[in-house]
Write a protein that holds these residues in place. Sequence first.
Motif, PDB file in Angstrom:
ATOM      1  N   ALA A  46       0.747  -1.043  -0.139  1.00 25.73           N
ATOM      2  CA  ALA A  46      -0.076   0.703  -0.629  1.00 25.73           C
ATOM      3  C   ALA A  46       1.066   1.525  -0.174  1.00 25.73           C
ATOM      4  O   ALA A  46       0.578   2.259  -0.593  1.00 25.73           O
ATOM      5  CB  ALA A  46      -0.930  -0.123   1.488  1.00 25.73           C
ATOM      6  N   TYR A  47       2.270   0.655   0.460  1.00 25.07           N
ATOM      7  CA  TYR A  47       3.094   2.418   0.872  1.00 25.07           C
ATOM      8  C   TYR A  47       3.711   2.450  -0.115  1.00 25.07           C
ATOM      9  O   TYR A  47       4.000   3.440  -0.761  1.00 25.07           O
ATOM     10  CB  TYR A  47       3.796   2.254   1.965  1.00 25.07           C
ATOM     11  N   GLY A  48       3.850   1.375  -1.198  1.00 29.60           N
ATOM     12  CA  GLY A  48       4.567   1.717  -2.082  1.00 29.60           C
ATOM     13  C   GLY A  48       3.876   2.471  -2.993  1.00 29.60           C
ATOM     14  O   GLY A  48       3.697   3.147  -4.229  1.00 29.60           O
ATOM     15  N   GLN A  49       2.392   1.869  -3.344  1.00 29.98           N
ATOM     16  CA  GLN A  49       1.234   2.226  -4.533  1.00 29.98           C
ATOM     17  C   GLN A  49       0.922   3.622  -4.549  1.00 29.98           C
ATOM     18  O   GLN A  49       0.382   4.539  -5.159  1.00 29.98           O
ATOM     19  CB  GLN A  49      -0.229   1.279  -4.217  1.00 29.98           C
ATOM     20  N   ILE A  50       0.893   4.246  -3.048  1.00 26.87           N
ATOM     21  CA  ILE A  50       0.482   6.046  -2.836  1.00 26.87           C
ATOM     22  C   ILE A  50       1.406   6.968  -2.966  1.00 26.87           C
ATOM     23  O   ILE A  50       1.756   7.447  -3.887  1.00 26.87           O
ATOM     24  CB  ILE A  50       0.622   5.658  -0.992  1.00 26.87           C
ATOM     25  N   PHE A  51       3.103   6.519  -2.514  1.00 23.97           N
ATOM     26  CA  PHE A  51       4.336   7.141  -2.670  1.00 23.97           C
ATOM     27  C   PHE A  51       5.044   6.942  -4.404  1.00 23.97           C
ATOM     28  O   PHE A  51       5.376   8.081  -4.408  1.00 23.97           O
ATOM     29  CB  PHE A  51       4.780   7.148  -1.441  1.00 23.97           C
ATOM     30  N   ARG A  52       3.996   5.831  -4.793  1.00 22.09           N
ATOM     31  CA  ARG A  52       5.790   5.467  -6.100  1.00 22.09           C
ATOM     32  C   ARG A  52       3.729   6.054  -7.552  1.00 22.09           C
ATOM     33  O   ARG A  52       4.605   5.953  -8.785  1.00 22.09           O
ATOM     34  CB  ARG A  52       5.568   4.073  -6.532  1.00 22.09           C
ATOM     35  N   GLU A  53       2.457   6.083  -6.938  1.00 18.68           N
ATOM     36  CA  GLU A  53       1.723   5.833  -8.141  1.00 18.68           C
ATOM     37  C   GLU A  53       0.483   6.995  -7.210  1.00 18.68           C
ATOM     38  O   GLU A  53       0.312   7.833  -8.524  1.00 18.68           O
ATOM     39  CB  GLU A  53       1.233   4.378  -7.962  1.00 18.68           C
ATOM     40  N   ILE A  54       0.186   7.479  -6.369  1.00 22.49           N
ATOM     41  CA  ILE A  54      -0.558   7.717  -6.273  1.00 22.49           C
ATOM     42  C   ILE A  54      -0.851   9.100  -6.290  1.00 22.49           C
ATOM     43  O   ILE A  54      -0.902  10.759  -6.877  1.00 22.49           O
ATOM     44  CB  ILE A  54      -1.670   7.090  -5.553  1.00 22.49           C
ATOM     45  N   LEU A  55      -0.258   9.606  -5.304  1.00 24.62           N
ATOM     46  CA  LEU A  55       0.678  11.173  -5.057  1.00 24.62           C
ATOM     47  C   LEU A  55       1.531  11.688  -5.683  1.00 24.62           C
ATOM     48  O   LEU A  55       1.166  12.332  -6.231  1.00 24.62           O
ATOM     49  CB  LEU A  55       1.315  10.892  -3.372  1.00 24.62           C
ATOM     50  N   PRO A  56       2.503  10.632  -6.548  1.00 19.71           N
ATOM     51  CA  PRO A  56       3.460  11.741  -7.534  1.00 19.71           C
ATOM     52  C   PRO A  56       1.955  11.884  -8.764  1.00 19.71           C
ATOM     53  O   PRO A  56       2.645  13.124  -9.265  1.00 19.71           O
ATOM     54  CB  PRO A  56       4.692  10.339  -8.021  1.00 19.71           C
ATOM     55  N   LYS A  57       1.267  11.248  -9.261  1.00 23.25           N
ATOM     56  CA  LYS A  57       0.788  11.770 -10.258  1.00 23.25           C
ATOM     57  C   LYS A  57      -0.277  12.512  -9.807  1.00 23.25           C
ATOM     58  O   LYS A  57      -0.418  13.500 -10.293  1.00 23.25           O
ATOM     59  CB  LYS A  57      -0.453  10.244 -10.318  1.00 23.25           C
ATOM     60  N   ARG A  58      -0.474  13.077  -8.795  1.00 25.96           N
ATOM     61  CA  ARG A  58      -1.597  13.583  -8.303  1.00 25.96           C
ATOM     62  C   ARG A  58      -0.961  15.169  -8.331  1.00 25.96           C
ATOM     63  O   ARG A  58      -1.008  16.134  -8.683  1.00 25.96           O
ATOM     64  CB  ARG A  58      -2.151  13.292  -6.801  1.00 25.96           C
ATOM     65  N   ALA A  59       0.360  15.203  -7.331  1.00 25.56           N
ATOM     66  CA  ALA A  59       1.286  16.148  -7.157  1.00 25.56           C
ATOM     67  C   ALA A  59       1.382  17.288  -8.594  1.00 25.56           C
ATOM     68  O   ALA A  59       1.053  18.333  -9.412  1.00 25.56           O
ATOM     69  CB  ALA A  59       2.096  16.362  -6.579  1.00 25.56           C
ATOM     70  N   ARG A  60       1.702  16.297 -10.043  1.00 23.57           N
ATOM     71  CA  ARG A  60       2.130  16.777 -11.553  1.00 23.57           C
ATOM     72  C   ARG A  60       1.124  16.978 -11.543  1.00 23.57           C
ATOM     73  O   ARG A  60       1.095  18.714 -11.954  1.00 23.57           O
ATOM     74  CB  ARG A  60       2.622  15.699 -11.658  1.00 23.57           C
ATOM     75  N   LEU A  61      -0.080  16.503 -11.585  1.00 20.82           N
ATOM     76  CA  LEU A  61      -1.231  17.315 -12.283  1.00 20.82           C
ATOM     77  C   LEU A  61      -1.978  18.450 -11.639  1.00 20.82           C
ATOM     78  O   LEU A  61      -2.167  19.576 -11.931  1.00 20.82           O
ATOM     79  CB  LEU A  61      -2.423  15.515 -11.597  1.00 20.82           C
ATOM     80  N   ARG A  62      -1.396  18.041 -10.484  1.00 22.73           N
ATOM     81  CA  ARG A  62      -1.540  19.806  -9.708  1.00 22.73           C
ATOM     82  C   ARG A  62      -0.918  20.476 -10.213  1.00 22.73           C
ATOM     83  O   ARG A  62      -1.533  21.661 -10.428  1.00 22.73           O
ATOM     84  CB  ARG A  62      -1.369  19.758  -8.222  1.00 22.73           C
ATOM     85  N   CYS A  63       0.434  20.188 -10.231  1.00 22.54           N
ATOM     86  CA  CYS A  63       1.321  21.751 -10.809  1.00 22.54           C
ATOM     87  C   CYS A  63       0.722  21.922 -12.381  1.00 22.54           C
ATOM     88  O   CYS A  63       0.743  23.308 -13.261  1.00 22.54           O
ATOM     89  CB  CYS A  63       2.569  21.134 -11.559  1.00 22.54           C
ATOM     90  N   MET A  64       0.505  20.602 -13.136  1.00 22.01           N
ATOM     91  CA  MET A  64       0.259  21.195 -13.940  1.00 22.01           C
ATOM     92  C   MET A  64      -1.131  21.485 -14.905  1.00 22.01           C
ATOM     93  O   MET A  64      -1.515  22.910 -15.618  1.00 22.01           O
ATOM     94  CB  MET A  64      -0.169  19.661 -15.606  1.00 22.01           C
ATOM     95  N   ASN A  65      -2.226  21.818 -13.511  1.00 22.43           N
ATOM     96  CA  ASN A  65      -3.673  22.217 -14.264  1.00 22.43           C
ATOM     97  C   ASN A  65      -3.419  23.934 -12.992  1.00 22.43           C
ATOM     98  O   ASN A  65      -3.935  25.491 -13.920  1.00 22.43           O
ATOM     99  CB  ASN A  65      -4.249  22.027 -12.627  1.00 22.43           C
ATOM    100  N   LEU A  66      -2.406  24.243 -12.469  1.00 21.07           N
ATOM    101  CA  LEU A  66      -1.084  25.483 -12.586  1.00 21.07           C
ATOM    102  C   LEU A  66      -1.016  26.392 -12.727  1.00 21.07           C
ATOM    103  O   LEU A  66      -2.178  27.662 -13.125  1.00 21.07           O
ATOM    104  CB  LEU A  66      -0.935  25.099 -11.415  1.00 21.07           C
ATOM    105  N   LEU A  67      -0.278  26.289 -14.451  1.00 16.49           N
ATOM    106  CA  LEU A  67       0.436  26.441 -14.897  1.00 16.49           C
ATOM    107  C   LEU A  67      -0.289  26.418 -16.068  1.00 16.49           C
ATOM    108  O   LEU A  67       0.374  27.562 -16.924  1.00 16.49           O
ATOM    109  CB  LEU A  67       1.225  25.541 -15.342  1.00 16.49           C
TER     110      LEU A  67
END
Length: 205
Positions: A46-67
Amino acid sequence: MTVTEITAVNRSRYRITLDEELTFVLYGGELRRFQIKQDGELSEDAYGQIFREILPKRARLRCMNLLKARDYTRKQLADKLKQGEYPDAIIGDALAYVESYGYIDDGKYARNFIECHIGTRSRRRIENDLQQKGIKRELIALAFDELLEDGMEIDETAQIQKFLLKKNFHTKTATDAERRKMYGFLYRKGFRTDAINRALSLDIT
């Protein structure tokens, strides 16, 4: 890893703390998906999925939407992600991602900012503004040098004269006290002393 605390951020998002140190935010559905419970154990999978998939994808998308809306400096984007309570490692990954595609470029941001404000703000004011946005001094100096080489002119005396006209301040009729008061005001605005002296016809050293 032990889930030492779960607190609601809003109706749909929850702040999770692991081992009283690492904090991140997930949606309620994700808590159920990974069976995250107070004082429970978070599995390695679960830790691996959260920190290697969910959070990185979400943070990248957040940046793209802001930009999409406007340009940001690296620090400004980092601050936005910190407000979203992303861990430092996730923030670093997201910034590296958008930077690799040229979506953030502090040098370019500095040049654009200078071009936009050089006619109305002093160099010192622009430098201070850019530093507050997290841009390093050497990048700011380089941006000024590049623009000067391209023929950009900085005439602070002319800027001050426009400012005085807007303020309906007349140097010929102003008293010495009024001139000195205006001098202090312009100095706090970041204008050079020699430019202020020329514009106000003062002899202040």
